[in-house]
Design a protein around this motif. Structure first.
Motif, PDB file in Angstrom:
ATOM      1  N   UNK A 108      63.837  26.146 120.843  1.00  6.47           N
ATOM      2  CA  UNK A 108      63.821  24.695 120.993  1.00  6.47           C
ATOM      3  C   UNK A 108      65.057  24.187 121.729  1.00  6.47           C
ATOM      4  N   UNK A 109      66.199  24.801 121.462  1.00  7.52           N
ATOM      5  CA  UNK A 109      67.432  24.378 122.139  1.00  7.52           C
ATOM      6  C   UNK A 109      67.327  24.594 123.645  1.00  7.52           C
ATOM      7  N   UNK A 110      66.721  25.724 124.046  1.00 11.07           N
ATOM      8  CA  UNK A 110      66.581  25.992 125.481  1.00 11.07           C
ATOM      9  C   UNK A 110      65.693  24.949 126.162  1.00 11.07           C
ATOM     10  N   UNK A 111      64.787  24.353 125.409  1.00 14.05           N
ATOM     11  CA  UNK A 111      63.900  23.321 125.964  1.00 14.05           C
ATOM     12  C   UNK A 111      64.494  21.925 125.859  1.00 14.05           C
ATOM     13  N   UNK A 112      65.658  21.799 125.237  1.00 11.28           N
ATOM     14  CA  UNK A 112      66.302  20.493 125.147  1.00 11.28           C
ATOM     15  C   UNK A 112      66.101  19.778 123.831  1.00 11.28           C
TER      16      UNK A 112
END
Length: 327
Positions: free
Chosen positions: A301-305
């Motif tokens: 989720x962090x990689x997707x913002x």
């Protein structure tokens, strides 16, 4: 009531027939053979899956329901949502836990509920029931494939809470999940939030029975894809000549459902001018269901913002519901 319920179709004419043909041509000519799990579902498949959710081995639905029942009030308080969007809403049963929490918080229902699903009949039935149960609630059903079209209404009042519940996330492979998260993030504004259900990694002895129950209901559900292909593509599968298997893939931390051919056999698809050979013992993979760890899903989720703000689990730590916000 009619004025508070609308149904919008965003799928092109012939979408299902075109997609099914493409999936069969790609999947049954590949090595190993595969089919997407969405083709389990027709009227018979829907009924079988409902039966699965009531089985003692199938913990997922009960675990998630318990989490939502305990934390629905927290979700309402933390999000302050005026619009609730639900991807893959189906019968919208879990939605009532959130709607009831809005009502208990003296806020009434949110102003708008947007269920998104491929089934127009499911959306219509659920929408009309919810309009009767929640006076003042506007229900805007949207018929589309949420994997490629999040269909978040730009005119809906914010903040918006997007719910993607169940274990459907696990049916997407890592590249599909990355694309799905990115597309969803692009649609969300500051103040919006994502409510995500995820099944967790656990001992194989707990996992596999949920996909291979003692009554054989899951086996019939698995074989239902062959009935669908027979009906829709005039195929000549003998469903009884395939055995159901549920397998744990430790490397990828996922359960796979497969159909194993008991004998060497040939299946014909006349509309596709396609003939498919199965060797004795050859397997057709019909579903992958990834299981998650908190660190891994948070990183995805962090990689997707997205930033995960809350992480709730059932008491046995079998299932999680995460609340994430645009970062």
């Amino acid at each position: 009531m009619t004025g508070r319920f609308t149904l919008t179709h965003r799928l092109p004419d012939g979408h299902f027939a075109t997609t099914l043909r493409a999936d069969v041509l790609a999947g049954l000519t590949a090595t190993p053979k595969t089919l997407p799990p969405k083709w389990f579902y027709d009227a018979r498949g829907d009924g079988l899956f409902e039966a699965i959710t009531a089985l003692p081995e199938y913990y997922l639905t009960r675990a998630e329901h318990g989490i939502l029942a305990r934390h629905a009030a927290d979700i309402v308080r933390l999000t302050g949502a005026r619009t609730l969007v639900e991807l893959g809403s189906g019968a919208s049963r879990k939605t009532r836990l959130l709607l009831d929490a809005f009502r208990a918080a003296d806020r009434g229902a949110p102003e708008r509920y947007v269920p998104v699903d491929v089934s127009a009949s499911a959306l219509r039935d659920a929408g009309e029931r919810l309009c009767r149960a929640y006076p003042g609630l506007r229900v805007s059903g949207t018929v589309t494939d949420f994997e490629t079209d999040p269909a978040l209404p730009a005119d809906a009042p914010g903040p918006r809470l997007v719910a993607f519940l169940g274990s459907t996330l696990g049916n997407l492979g890592p590249p599909q999940r990355a694309a799905f998260h990115a597309a969803l993030r692009a649609e969300l504004a500051p103040g919006d939030a994502l409510l995500l259900g995820a099944d967790l990694v656990k001992p194989v002895g707990e996992l596999l029975p949920a996909y291979d129950d003692g009554e054989g209901v899951t086996a019939e559900f698995n074989r239902n894809v062959l009935h669908v292909l027979n009906r829709e593509l005039d195929a000549d599968f003998d469903p009884g000549s395939f055995d159901h298997r549920a397998v744990w893939d430790a490397e990828h931390e996922r359960v796979e459902m497969r159909l194993r051919s008991r004998t060497a056999q040939t299946v014909k698809f006349p509309p596709l001018d396609l003939t498919v050979d199965f060797a004795a013992g050859e397997e057709l993979r019909t579903e992958t269901s990834a299981k998650f760890r908190r660190a891994g899903l948070t990183a995805e989720l962090r990689r997707a913002g997205f930033a995960v703000r809350q992480w709730w689990t059932d008491r046995e730590q079998r299932f999680a519901v995460a609340l994430a916000v645009p970062d």
